[in-house]
Design an enzyme around this catalytic site. Structure first.
Site, short mmCIF file in Angstrom:
data_model
loop_
_atom_site.label_atom_id
_atom_site.label_comp_id
_atom_site.label_asym_id
_atom_site.label_seq_id
_atom_site.Cartn_x
_atom_site.Cartn_y
_atom_site.Cartn_z
N SER A 182 0.79 -1.23 0.00
CA SER A 182 0.00 0.00 0.00
C SER A 182 0.82 1.27 0.00
CB SER A 182 -0.94 -0.01 1.20
OG SER A 182 -0.18 0.01 2.39
N HIS A 210 -5.74 -4.15 -2.18
CA HIS A 210 -5.50 -3.01 -3.08
C HIS A 210 -5.54 -3.44 -4.54
CE1 HIS A 210 -4.63 0.34 -0.36
NE2 HIS A 210 -4.02 -0.53 0.42
N LYS A 241 -12.58 -1.06 -0.06
CA LYS A 241 -11.77 -0.20 -0.93
C LYS A 241 -12.49 -0.07 -2.29
CE LYS A 241 -7.48 -0.56 1.57
NZ LYS A 241 -6.95 -1.67 2.35
C1 LIG Z 1 -6.87 -2.03 3.81
C2 LIG Z 1 -6.23 -3.34 3.98
C3 LIG Z 1 -6.71 -4.27 4.90
C4 LIG Z 1 -7.83 -3.95 5.85
O1 LIG Z 1 -9.06 -3.97 5.19
P1 LIG Z 1 -10.37 -3.66 6.05
O2 LIG Z 1 -11.44 -4.38 5.30
O3 LIG Z 1 -10.52 -2.17 6.04
O4 LIG Z 1 -10.16 -4.21 7.41
C5 LIG Z 1 -6.11 -5.51 4.95
N1 LIG Z 1 -5.07 -5.83 4.16
C6 LIG Z 1 -4.57 -4.95 3.26
C7 LIG Z 1 -3.42 -5.34 2.41
C8 LIG Z 1 -5.13 -3.67 3.15
O5 LIG Z 1 -4.62 -2.80 2.29
#
Ligand SMILES: *Cc1c(COP(=O)(O)O)cnc(C)c1O
Length: 395
Positions: A182, A210, A241
């Site tokens: 990220s 992502h 996301k």
């Molecule tokens: C954003 C993210 C998460 C967390 O996701 P949520 O559904 O908001 O808990 C987990 N792993 C990665 C790689 C992320 O980028």
């Protein structure tokens, strides 16, 4: 309350402030979108995970409203007591089909999906090998497991191979990696990782939070991008996301693995089920993405326009193809100051510095969305150019 305790907490807060690590939370007074309302006025948002621009999509909002109306606020229960509606089953089937898996299990977040994965599928007879830049939820999930832990330097596949050799006597080896990292927008080399997993008979887990919905020609994620579709046995991802941006997560895999998670995974067994409004919006989202690649195609075009425009303007944009486009600045104060000046220009971006990224590698992490118009992207590049020149970041 015990004043010694509060004094200690206050000292810790002071340390955070003194180190320049205090996280200000900007307040938004509108839905998410390419433009958002903040107290300073309307600004263009370039720092959300709203990759496909679906966070306030009228079709998804209408589906959520229907879910709310027809199924209520929630089930007031975990799944195995009275928290499973027909629509949860439909969503699990649609996600499995979309991503090419036998089965899928929903969680209220991907953090929970990762938190409930490793402990359930491993014991002290096993080993887990993890990329050093993996998401916090993978790190925490691995900590809960009794398996032997190995960590390889981010992307260092020679080190991964050494760990695979060192752990050869273990019953099961799980290799775990983010599909896209990220802070950098790097895509894991899943082709090479799959080959190592095949060679050493290890099980691969990828967290595609992502990527799901937009990475790869049809948005199936990093496996599609890397040409290894069908070769990632266990996948976790988020609904929070690109897939609408509300909340929720899931794990996909072979039916036996998903059945084991339904029976043993603690965040699934001991936490409330996903709300019907989100379930319905997510079904509408998967249906939409299965029917057209229009949004991920637009995101790709927007990403290329931004990355090449900024690079031509003289900025050091970390190389890549992902809509995470890190503007590398080095110094934490420069990153903070630039983000502040960009807000005055009507562009909402955030500076990232240690400990979120390594010392000396401070940056502004820009994120492109399918919701941006070419005009908005050009306005952002022009604003970066003005601020960059005024601050001496570019000449
Ligand atoms: C954003 C993210 C998460 C967390 O996701 P949520 O559904 O908001 O808990 C987990 N792993 C990665 C790689 C992320 O980028």
């Amino acid at each position: 309350m015990n004043s010694k305790f509060l004094d200690r907490v206050t000292l810790e807060l002071n340390d955070i402030r003194d180190a320049g690590l205090w996280k200000e939370e900007r307040v938004i007074q509108s839905p998410a979108g390419s433009q958002v309302k903040v107290p300073q006025g309307d600004v263009l948002c370039f720092c959300a995970n709203n990759y496909l621009g679906l966070a306030n999509d009228s079709r998804l909002v209408a589906a959520a409203a229907q879910g709310l109306k027809e199924r209520g606020l929630g089930l007031a229960s975990v799944r195995f007591i009275c928290g499973t509606q027909d629509r949860h089953k439909v969503l699990e089937r649609k996600i499995s089909e979309f991503l090419g898996y036998e089965d899928c299990i929903l969680y209220t977040s991907c953090f929970d999906a990762n938190g409930g994965l490793f402990e359930t599928i491993t014991s002290d007879q096993d080993a887990i090998i993890s990329d050093s830049l993996n998401h916090a939820s993978i790190i925490d999930g691995v900590r809960l497991s009794k398996a032997e832990r190995y960590r390889f330097t981010h992307g260092d596949l020679a080190e991964l191979e050494r760990h695979l050799i060192a752990s050869k006597d273990k019953r099961t080896r799980i290799v775990t990696t983010d599909g896209v990292f990220s802070m950098d927008g790097d895509i894991a080399d899943l082709k090479a990782i799959c080959e190592l997993c095949d060679k050493y008979d290890a099980i691969l887990h990828v967290d595609d939070s992502h990527s799901t919905g937009f990475v790869g020609k049809t948005g199936r994620g990093t496996a599609e991008y890397c040409g290894v579709s069908g070769r990632v046995p266990i996948l976790t991802s988020t609904l929070g996301k690109a897939l609408g941006g509300a909340s929720g997560g899931f794990t996909c895999g072979p039916k036996q693995v998903i059945d084991l998670l339904r029976n043993r995974s603690r965040p699934y067994l001991f936490s409330n089920t996903l709300a019907p409004a989100i379930v319905e919006a997510s079904i509408a989202c998967i249906d939409l993405l299965a029917s057209t690649t229009e949004l991920r195609d637009r995101l790709e075009a927007n990403t290329m326009r931004f990355r090449s425009g900024m690079t031509e303007a003289g900025f050091n944009i970390r190389k890549g193809v992902h809509p995470i486009a890190p503007l590398m600045l080095g110094d934490a104060k420069v990153a903070q100051e630039m983000a502040k000046r960009m807000l005055a220009e009507g562009i909402y971006v955030i500076g990232f510095s240690f400990p979120v990224v390594p010392k000396g590698l401070a940056r502004i992490r820009i994120q492109i969305s399918a919701a941006h118009t070419f005009d908005q992207i050009d306005r952002a590049i022009a604003a970066f150019t003005r601020v960059g020149k005024a601050m001496g970041v570019i000449s």
